[in-house]
Write a protein that holds these residues in place. Structure first.
Motif, mmCIF file in Angstrom:
data_model
loop_
_atom_site.group_PDB
_atom_site.id
_atom_site.type_symbol
_atom_site.label_atom_id
_atom_site.label_comp_id
_atom_site.label_asym_id
_atom_site.label_seq_id
_atom_site.Cartn_x
_atom_site.Cartn_y
_atom_site.Cartn_z
ATOM 1 N N LEU A 110 130.158 81.212 -70.527
ATOM 2 C CA LEU A 110 130.954 80.885 -71.395
ATOM 3 C C LEU A 110 131.001 82.064 -72.222
ATOM 4 C CD1 LEU A 110 130.493 77.137 -72.779
ATOM 5 C CD2 LEU A 110 132.581 77.988 -71.607
ATOM 6 N N VAL A 111 131.966 82.949 -72.465
ATOM 7 C CA VAL A 111 131.954 84.245 -73.199
ATOM 8 C C VAL A 111 132.709 84.179 -74.469
ATOM 9 C CG1 VAL A 111 132.428 86.682 -72.827
ATOM 10 C CG2 VAL A 111 131.918 85.439 -71.045
ATOM 11 N N GLY A 112 132.090 84.166 -75.635
ATOM 12 C CA GLY A 112 132.768 84.129 -76.993
ATOM 13 C C GLY A 112 132.676 85.354 -77.545
ATOM 14 N N GLY A 113 133.642 85.897 -78.150
ATOM 15 C CA GLY A 113 133.625 87.039 -78.859
ATOM 16 C C GLY A 113 135.013 87.287 -79.702
ATOM 17 N N THR A 114 135.161 88.386 -80.370
ATOM 18 C CA THR A 114 135.907 88.668 -81.356
ATOM 19 C C THR A 114 136.491 89.982 -81.074
ATOM 20 O OG1 THR A 114 134.652 89.475 -83.100
ATOM 21 C CG2 THR A 114 135.403 87.291 -83.017
ATOM 22 N N ASP A 115 137.671 90.555 -81.183
ATOM 23 C CA ASP A 115 138.385 91.831 -81.128
ATOM 24 C C ASP A 115 139.565 91.928 -82.081
ATOM 25 O OD1 ASP A 115 140.188 90.639 -79.702
ATOM 26 O OD2 ASP A 115 139.356 91.256 -77.819
ATOM 27 N N GLU A 116 140.270 93.005 -81.819
ATOM 28 C CA GLU A 116 141.221 93.198 -82.973
ATOM 29 C C GLU A 116 142.387 91.910 -82.787
ATOM 30 O OE1 GLU A 116 143.179 97.000 -81.612
ATOM 31 O OE2 GLU A 116 141.440 98.262 -82.647
ATOM 32 N N SER A 117 142.466 91.455 -81.700
ATOM 33 C CA SER A 117 143.259 90.233 -81.611
ATOM 34 C C SER A 117 142.854 88.855 -81.941
ATOM 35 C CB SER A 117 143.938 90.040 -80.170
ATOM 36 O OG SER A 117 142.685 90.010 -79.332
ATOM 37 N N GLY A 118 141.757 88.680 -82.530
ATOM 38 C CA GLY A 118 141.190 87.681 -82.977
ATOM 39 C C GLY A 118 139.998 87.216 -82.228
ATOM 40 N N ALA A 119 139.639 85.856 -82.373
ATOM 41 C CA ALA A 119 138.525 85.177 -81.516
ATOM 42 C C ALA A 119 138.867 84.761 -80.238
ATOM 43 C CB ALA A 119 137.902 84.149 -82.419
ATOM 44 N N HIS A 120 137.981 84.889 -79.271
ATOM 45 C CA HIS A 120 138.283 84.582 -77.910
ATOM 46 C C HIS A 120 137.106 83.661 -77.422
ATOM 47 C CE1 HIS A 120 141.927 86.996 -77.896
ATOM 48 N NE2 HIS A 120 141.053 87.954 -78.512
ATOM 49 N N LEU A 121 137.495 82.860 -76.429
ATOM 50 C CA LEU A 121 136.387 82.303 -75.656
ATOM 51 C C LEU A 121 136.956 81.912 -74.310
ATOM 52 C CD1 LEU A 121 133.968 80.528 -75.489
ATOM 53 C CD2 LEU A 121 135.378 78.335 -75.927
ATOM 54 N N TYR A 122 136.196 82.407 -73.243
ATOM 55 C CA TYR A 122 136.453 82.505 -71.784
ATOM 56 C C TYR A 122 135.416 81.825 -71.301
ATOM 57 C CZ TYR A 122 139.771 86.335 -72.894
ATOM 58 O OH TYR A 122 141.029 86.909 -73.283
ATOM 59 N N TYR A 123 135.877 81.295 -69.944
ATOM 60 C CA TYR A 123 134.756 80.538 -68.899
ATOM 61 C C TYR A 123 135.191 81.542 -67.704
ATOM 62 C CZ TYR A 123 132.741 77.808 -65.210
ATOM 63 O OH TYR A 123 132.237 77.085 -64.283
ATOM 64 N N ASN A 124 133.905 82.044 -67.016
ATOM 65 C CA ASN A 124 133.707 82.766 -66.132
ATOM 66 C C ASN A 124 133.127 81.844 -64.957
ATOM 67 O OD1 ASN A 124 134.214 85.352 -67.792
ATOM 68 N ND2 ASN A 124 134.541 85.796 -65.680
ATOM 69 N N CYS A 125 133.808 81.608 -63.871
ATOM 70 C CA CYS A 125 133.237 80.728 -62.745
ATOM 71 C C CYS A 125 132.642 81.523 -61.530
ATOM 72 C CB CYS A 125 134.569 79.957 -62.184
ATOM 73 S SG CYS A 125 134.291 78.777 -61.021
ATOM 74 N N PRO A 126 131.720 81.111 -60.671
ATOM 75 C CA PRO A 126 131.292 81.755 -59.764
ATOM 76 C C PRO A 126 132.227 82.072 -58.670
ATOM 77 C CG PRO A 126 129.930 79.644 -60.156
ATOM 78 C CD PRO A 126 131.042 79.532 -60.998
ATOM 79 N N SER A 127 133.497 81.299 -58.431
ATOM 80 C CA SER A 127 134.347 81.893 -57.667
ATOM 81 C C SER A 127 135.321 83.105 -58.184
ATOM 82 C CB SER A 127 135.492 80.918 -57.531
ATOM 83 O OG SER A 127 136.182 80.614 -58.901
ATOM 84 N N GLY A 128 134.840 83.690 -59.217
ATOM 85 C CA GLY A 128 135.430 84.742 -59.548
ATOM 86 C C GLY A 128 136.846 84.639 -60.535
ATOM 87 N N ASN A 129 137.362 83.325 -60.829
ATOM 88 C CA ASN A 129 138.158 82.872 -61.728
ATOM 89 C C ASN A 129 137.823 83.053 -62.978
ATOM 90 O OD1 ASN A 129 140.184 82.670 -59.923
ATOM 91 N ND2 ASN A 129 139.353 80.442 -59.604
ATOM 92 N N TYR A 130 138.720 83.119 -64.002
ATOM 93 C CA TYR A 130 138.328 82.883 -65.346
ATOM 94 C C TYR A 130 139.523 82.508 -66.125
ATOM 95 C CZ TYR A 130 141.290 87.159 -66.077
ATOM 96 O OH TYR A 130 142.192 88.007 -66.010
#
Length: 273
Positions: free
Chosen positions: A133-153
Protein backbone atom coordinates in the motif's frame (compact mmCIF):
# COMPACT_ATOMS: atom_id res chain seq x y z
CA UNK A 1 -3.08 -26.37 -4.10
CA UNK A 2 -1.07 -28.59 -6.48
CA UNK A 3 -1.89 -27.79 -10.13
CA UNK A 4 -0.21 -30.71 -11.92
CA UNK A 5 2.26 -29.63 -14.59
CA UNK A 6 1.00 -26.06 -14.93
CA UNK A 7 2.37 -24.60 -11.70
CA UNK A 8 6.02 -25.65 -11.99
CA UNK A 9 7.07 -22.52 -13.87
CA UNK A 10 5.93 -18.93 -13.72
CA UNK A 11 5.95 -18.67 -17.52
CA UNK A 12 3.74 -21.74 -18.11
CA UNK A 13 0.13 -20.98 -18.96
CA UNK A 14 -2.63 -23.35 -17.94
CA UNK A 15 -5.32 -24.28 -20.49
CA UNK A 16 -7.66 -21.94 -18.59
CA UNK A 17 -5.29 -19.01 -19.22
CA UNK A 18 -3.91 -18.74 -15.68
CA UNK A 19 -0.44 -18.33 -14.21
CA UNK A 20 -0.58 -20.32 -11.00
CA UNK A 21 2.77 -19.15 -9.65
CA UNK A 22 1.48 -15.57 -9.77
CA UNK A 23 -1.68 -16.64 -8.00
CA UNK A 24 0.40 -18.35 -5.31
CA UNK A 25 2.29 -15.08 -4.77
CA UNK A 26 -1.03 -13.26 -4.38
CA UNK A 27 -2.05 -15.91 -1.84
CA UNK A 28 1.12 -15.11 0.15
CA UNK A 29 -0.18 -11.54 0.53
CA UNK A 30 -3.40 -12.88 2.04
CA UNK A 31 -1.40 -14.87 4.60
CA UNK A 32 0.52 -11.83 5.87
CA UNK A 33 -0.56 -9.65 8.77
CA UNK A 34 -3.12 -6.99 7.88
CA UNK A 35 -2.20 -3.58 6.46
CA UNK A 36 -4.66 -0.73 5.97
CA UNK A 37 -4.59 2.58 4.13
CA UNK A 38 -6.97 5.55 4.01
CA UNK A 39 -6.75 8.94 2.34
CA UNK A 40 -8.48 12.30 2.42
CA UNK A 41 -7.87 15.38 0.30
CA UNK A 42 -4.78 16.30 2.29
CA UNK A 43 -3.61 13.25 4.27
CA UNK A 44 -2.89 9.55 3.95
CA UNK A 45 -2.86 7.22 6.96
CA UNK A 46 -1.22 3.78 6.89
CA UNK A 47 -1.72 1.24 9.65
CA UNK A 48 -0.67 -2.37 10.13
CA UNK A 49 -0.82 -5.21 12.63
CA UNK A 50 2.46 -6.25 14.24
CA UNK A 51 2.70 -10.00 14.72
CA UNK A 52 5.69 -11.69 16.32
CA UNK A 53 6.59 -15.30 15.58
CA UNK A 54 6.84 -16.01 19.30
CA UNK A 55 6.61 -14.24 22.64
CA UNK A 56 10.41 -14.15 22.79
CA UNK A 57 10.93 -12.38 19.46
CA UNK A 58 10.28 -8.89 18.18
CA UNK A 59 7.86 -8.20 15.36
CA UNK A 60 8.87 -7.52 11.76
CA UNK A 61 8.67 -3.93 10.55
CA UNK A 62 5.71 -3.51 8.18
CA UNK A 63 5.72 0.23 7.40
CA UNK A 64 8.66 1.87 5.63
CA UNK A 65 9.51 5.46 4.85
CA UNK A 66 10.41 5.96 1.20
CA UNK A 67 10.73 9.75 1.08
CA UNK A 68 9.41 12.73 3.00
CA UNK A 69 6.22 12.55 0.91
CA UNK A 70 5.85 8.77 0.41
CA UNK A 71 5.58 5.71 2.64
CA UNK A 72 4.54 2.08 2.19
CA UNK A 73 2.78 -0.57 4.27
CA UNK A 74 3.30 -4.20 3.31
CA UNK A 75 1.59 -7.56 3.75
CA UNK A 76 3.20 -10.84 2.77
CA UNK A 77 6.86 -11.78 2.64
CA UNK A 78 8.63 -9.10 4.65
CA UNK A 79 12.01 -9.65 2.99
CA UNK A 80 10.54 -8.89 -0.45
CA UNK A 81 8.85 -5.80 0.94
CA UNK A 82 12.12 -4.57 2.39
CA UNK A 83 13.90 -4.97 -0.95
CA UNK A 84 11.14 -3.20 -2.88
CA UNK A 85 11.01 -0.32 -0.41
CA UNK A 86 14.77 0.14 -0.83
CA UNK A 87 14.29 0.19 -4.61
CA UNK A 88 11.59 2.86 -4.24
CA UNK A 89 13.85 4.88 -1.97
CA UNK A 90 16.62 4.77 -4.57
CA UNK A 91 14.27 5.91 -7.33
CA UNK A 92 13.12 8.87 -5.23
CA UNK A 93 16.72 9.90 -4.51
CA UNK A 94 17.72 9.67 -8.19
CA UNK A 95 14.70 11.68 -9.34
CA UNK A 96 15.30 14.35 -6.71
CA UNK A 97 18.99 14.59 -7.70
CA UNK A 98 18.23 14.90 -11.41
CA UNK A 99 15.16 17.16 -11.34
CA UNK A 100 15.42 18.85 -7.92
CA UNK A 101 11.80 18.04 -7.15
CA UNK A 102 10.02 15.17 -5.39
CA UNK A 103 9.04 12.12 -7.45
CA UNK A 104 5.28 12.05 -8.21
CA UNK A 105 3.56 9.17 -6.43
CA UNK A 106 1.87 7.83 -9.56
CA UNK A 107 5.13 7.61 -11.49
CA UNK A 108 6.83 5.70 -8.69
CA UNK A 109 3.92 3.25 -8.51
CA UNK A 110 4.17 2.58 -12.26
CA UNK A 111 7.91 1.90 -11.96
CA UNK A 112 7.25 -0.47 -9.08
CA UNK A 113 4.54 -2.28 -11.04
CA UNK A 114 6.87 -2.65 -14.05
CA UNK A 115 9.52 -4.19 -11.78
CA UNK A 116 6.99 -6.69 -10.41
CA UNK A 117 5.71 -7.54 -13.91
CA UNK A 118 9.18 -8.57 -15.10
CA UNK A 119 9.18 -11.34 -12.49
CA UNK A 120 6.04 -12.84 -14.04
CA UNK A 121 7.70 -13.16 -17.46
CA UNK A 122 11.12 -14.63 -16.66
CA UNK A 123 11.53 -18.34 -15.97
CA UNK A 124 14.57 -17.78 -13.73
CA UNK A 125 12.72 -15.37 -11.45
CA UNK A 126 9.80 -15.69 -9.07
CA UNK A 127 7.04 -13.13 -8.39
CA UNK A 128 7.43 -10.93 -5.34
CA UNK A 129 5.30 -12.40 -2.56
CA UNK A 130 4.28 -9.08 -1.08
CA UNK A 131 1.52 -6.52 -1.56
CA UNK A 132 2.28 -2.84 -1.00
CA UNK A 133 0.00 0.00 0.00
CA UNK A 134 1.77 3.12 -1.26
CA UNK A 135 0.60 6.37 0.30
CA UNK A 136 1.92 9.81 -0.54
CA UNK A 137 1.28 13.38 -1.56
CA UNK A 138 2.34 15.44 -4.56
CA UNK A 139 1.15 18.48 -6.50
CA UNK A 140 -2.19 16.82 -7.29
CA UNK A 141 -2.98 15.99 -3.64
CA UNK A 142 -2.97 12.81 -1.57
CA UNK A 143 -2.85 9.36 -3.17
CA UNK A 144 -3.19 5.75 -2.04
CA UNK A 145 -2.20 2.88 -4.35
CA UNK A 146 -2.11 -0.88 -4.03
CA UNK A 147 0.64 -2.75 -5.89
CA UNK A 148 -0.08 -6.42 -6.56
CA UNK A 149 2.52 -9.20 -7.13
CA UNK A 150 1.02 -9.66 -10.60
CA UNK A 151 2.28 -6.22 -11.65
CA UNK A 152 -1.15 -4.58 -11.49
CA UNK A 153 -1.72 -1.42 -9.49
CA UNK A 154 -4.89 0.35 -8.40
CA UNK A 155 -5.65 3.67 -6.75
CA UNK A 156 -8.00 3.52 -3.78
CA UNK A 157 -9.84 5.79 -1.40
CA UNK A 158 -9.27 3.18 1.31
CA UNK A 159 -8.08 -0.42 1.19
CA UNK A 160 -6.97 -3.32 3.38
CA UNK A 161 -4.75 -6.29 2.57
CA UNK A 162 -3.48 -9.30 4.50
CA UNK A 163 -5.08 -11.88 6.74
CA UNK A 164 -8.61 -11.16 8.01
CA UNK A 165 -8.65 -7.97 5.96
CA UNK A 166 -12.22 -8.58 4.79
CA UNK A 167 -13.59 -7.34 8.13
CA UNK A 168 -11.61 -4.10 7.72
CA UNK A 169 -12.81 -3.74 4.11
CA UNK A 170 -16.41 -4.07 5.26
CA UNK A 171 -15.90 -1.23 7.75
CA UNK A 172 -14.11 0.94 5.19
CA UNK A 173 -16.83 0.39 2.59
CA UNK A 174 -19.40 1.69 5.06
CA UNK A 175 -17.37 4.81 5.81
CA UNK A 176 -15.40 5.66 2.68
CA UNK A 177 -17.77 8.40 1.47
CA UNK A 178 -16.77 10.52 4.47
CA UNK A 179 -13.01 10.08 4.06
CA UNK A 180 -12.39 12.86 1.52
CA UNK A 181 -13.62 15.50 3.95
CA UNK A 182 -12.12 13.89 7.05
CA UNK A 183 -9.55 15.56 9.24
CA UNK A 184 -6.21 14.02 10.11
CA UNK A 185 -7.41 12.76 13.50
CA UNK A 186 -10.61 11.31 12.05
CA UNK A 187 -8.59 9.34 9.50
CA UNK A 188 -6.36 7.95 12.25
CA UNK A 189 -9.45 6.99 14.25
CA UNK A 190 -10.98 5.15 11.29
CA UNK A 191 -7.65 3.40 10.63
CA UNK A 192 -7.42 2.16 14.21
CA UNK A 193 -11.02 0.93 14.17
CA UNK A 194 -10.33 -0.90 10.90
CA UNK A 195 -7.25 -2.51 12.48
CA UNK A 196 -9.37 -3.54 15.45
CA UNK A 197 -11.80 -5.26 13.07
CA UNK A 198 -9.01 -7.56 11.86
CA UNK A 199 -8.09 -8.74 15.37
CA UNK A 200 -11.30 -10.77 15.89
CA UNK A 201 -11.82 -10.10 19.57
CA UNK A 202 -8.20 -9.45 20.53
CA UNK A 203 -7.67 -6.22 22.46
CA UNK A 204 -6.23 -3.39 20.38
CA UNK A 205 -3.01 -2.04 21.92
CA UNK A 206 -0.25 0.18 20.61
CA UNK A 207 2.20 -2.73 20.95
CA UNK A 208 0.47 -4.74 18.22
CA UNK A 209 -0.18 -1.98 15.67
CA UNK A 210 1.77 0.71 13.86
CA UNK A 211 0.32 3.92 12.42
CA UNK A 212 1.98 6.34 10.00
CA UNK A 213 0.78 9.66 8.58
CA UNK A 214 1.75 11.81 5.61
CA UNK A 215 0.09 15.05 4.54
CA UNK A 216 0.37 17.94 2.13
CA UNK A 217 2.07 20.02 4.84
CA UNK A 218 3.26 17.07 6.96
CA UNK A 219 6.24 14.86 6.20
CA UNK A 220 5.82 11.09 6.41
CA UNK A 221 6.40 9.82 9.93
CA UNK A 222 5.44 6.89 12.13
CA UNK A 223 3.55 7.75 15.31
CA UNK A 224 5.20 6.65 18.54
CA UNK A 225 3.54 4.04 20.75
CA UNK A 226 2.53 6.50 23.47
CA UNK A 227 0.61 8.68 21.00
CA UNK A 228 -1.10 5.67 19.45
CA UNK A 229 -2.10 4.33 22.87
CA UNK A 230 -3.54 7.71 23.87
CA UNK A 231 -5.64 7.74 20.70
CA UNK A 232 -6.83 4.17 21.32
CA UNK A 233 -7.81 5.03 24.88
CA UNK A 234 -9.70 8.13 23.76
CA UNK A 235 -11.68 6.22 21.14
CA UNK A 236 -12.54 3.39 23.54
CA UNK A 237 -13.78 5.88 26.17
CA UNK A 238 -16.12 7.40 23.59
CA UNK A 239 -17.42 3.93 22.73
CA UNK A 240 -18.03 3.08 26.39
CA UNK A 241 -19.87 6.37 26.93
CA UNK A 242 -22.13 5.73 23.97
CA UNK A 243 -22.81 2.15 25.15
CA UNK A 244 -23.64 3.39 28.64
CA UNK A 245 -26.10 5.98 27.31
CA UNK A 246 -27.81 3.33 25.19
CA UNK A 247 -28.21 1.02 28.19
CA UNK A 248 -29.79 3.84 30.25
CA UNK A 249 -32.31 4.57 27.47
CA UNK A 250 -33.21 0.90 27.24
CA UNK A 251 -33.71 0.62 31.02
CA UNK A 252 -35.99 3.68 31.06
CA UNK A 253 -38.12 2.32 28.21
CA UNK A 254 -38.74 -1.11 29.79
CA UNK A 255 -38.66 -0.86 33.56
CA UNK A 256 -40.50 -4.13 34.15
CA UNK A 257 -37.84 -6.38 32.56
CA UNK A 258 -34.69 -4.93 34.06
CA UNK A 259 -33.04 -8.30 34.65
CA UNK A 260 -33.52 -9.43 31.06
CA UNK A 261 -32.26 -6.09 29.78
CA UNK A 262 -29.11 -6.42 31.89
CA UNK A 263 -28.39 -9.83 30.37
CA UNK A 264 -28.97 -8.45 26.87
CA UNK A 265 -26.66 -5.53 27.54
CA UNK A 266 -23.89 -7.90 28.65
CA UNK A 267 -24.27 -9.89 25.44
CA UNK A 268 -24.17 -6.73 23.30
CA UNK A 269 -21.21 -5.12 25.05
CA UNK A 270 -18.42 -7.10 23.27
CA UNK A 271 -19.86 -6.11 19.88
CA UNK A 272 -19.46 -2.43 20.73
CA UNK A 273 -15.78 -2.75 21.60
Amino acid sequence: MFRNQYDTDVTTWSPAGRLFQVEYAMEAVKQGSAAIGLRSKTHVVLACVNKANSELSSHQKKIFKVDDHIGVAIAGLTADGRVLSRYMRTECINYSFNYESPLPVGRLVVQLADKAQVCTQRSWKRPYGVGLLVGGTDESGAHLYYNCPSGNYFEYQAFAIGSRSQAAKTYLERRFENFMGSSRDDLIKDALIAVRETLQGETLKSSICTVAVVGVDEAFHILDQETVQQLINAFEIVGETEAGAAEEDTAAAEEGTAAEQGAAAQDAAPMDI
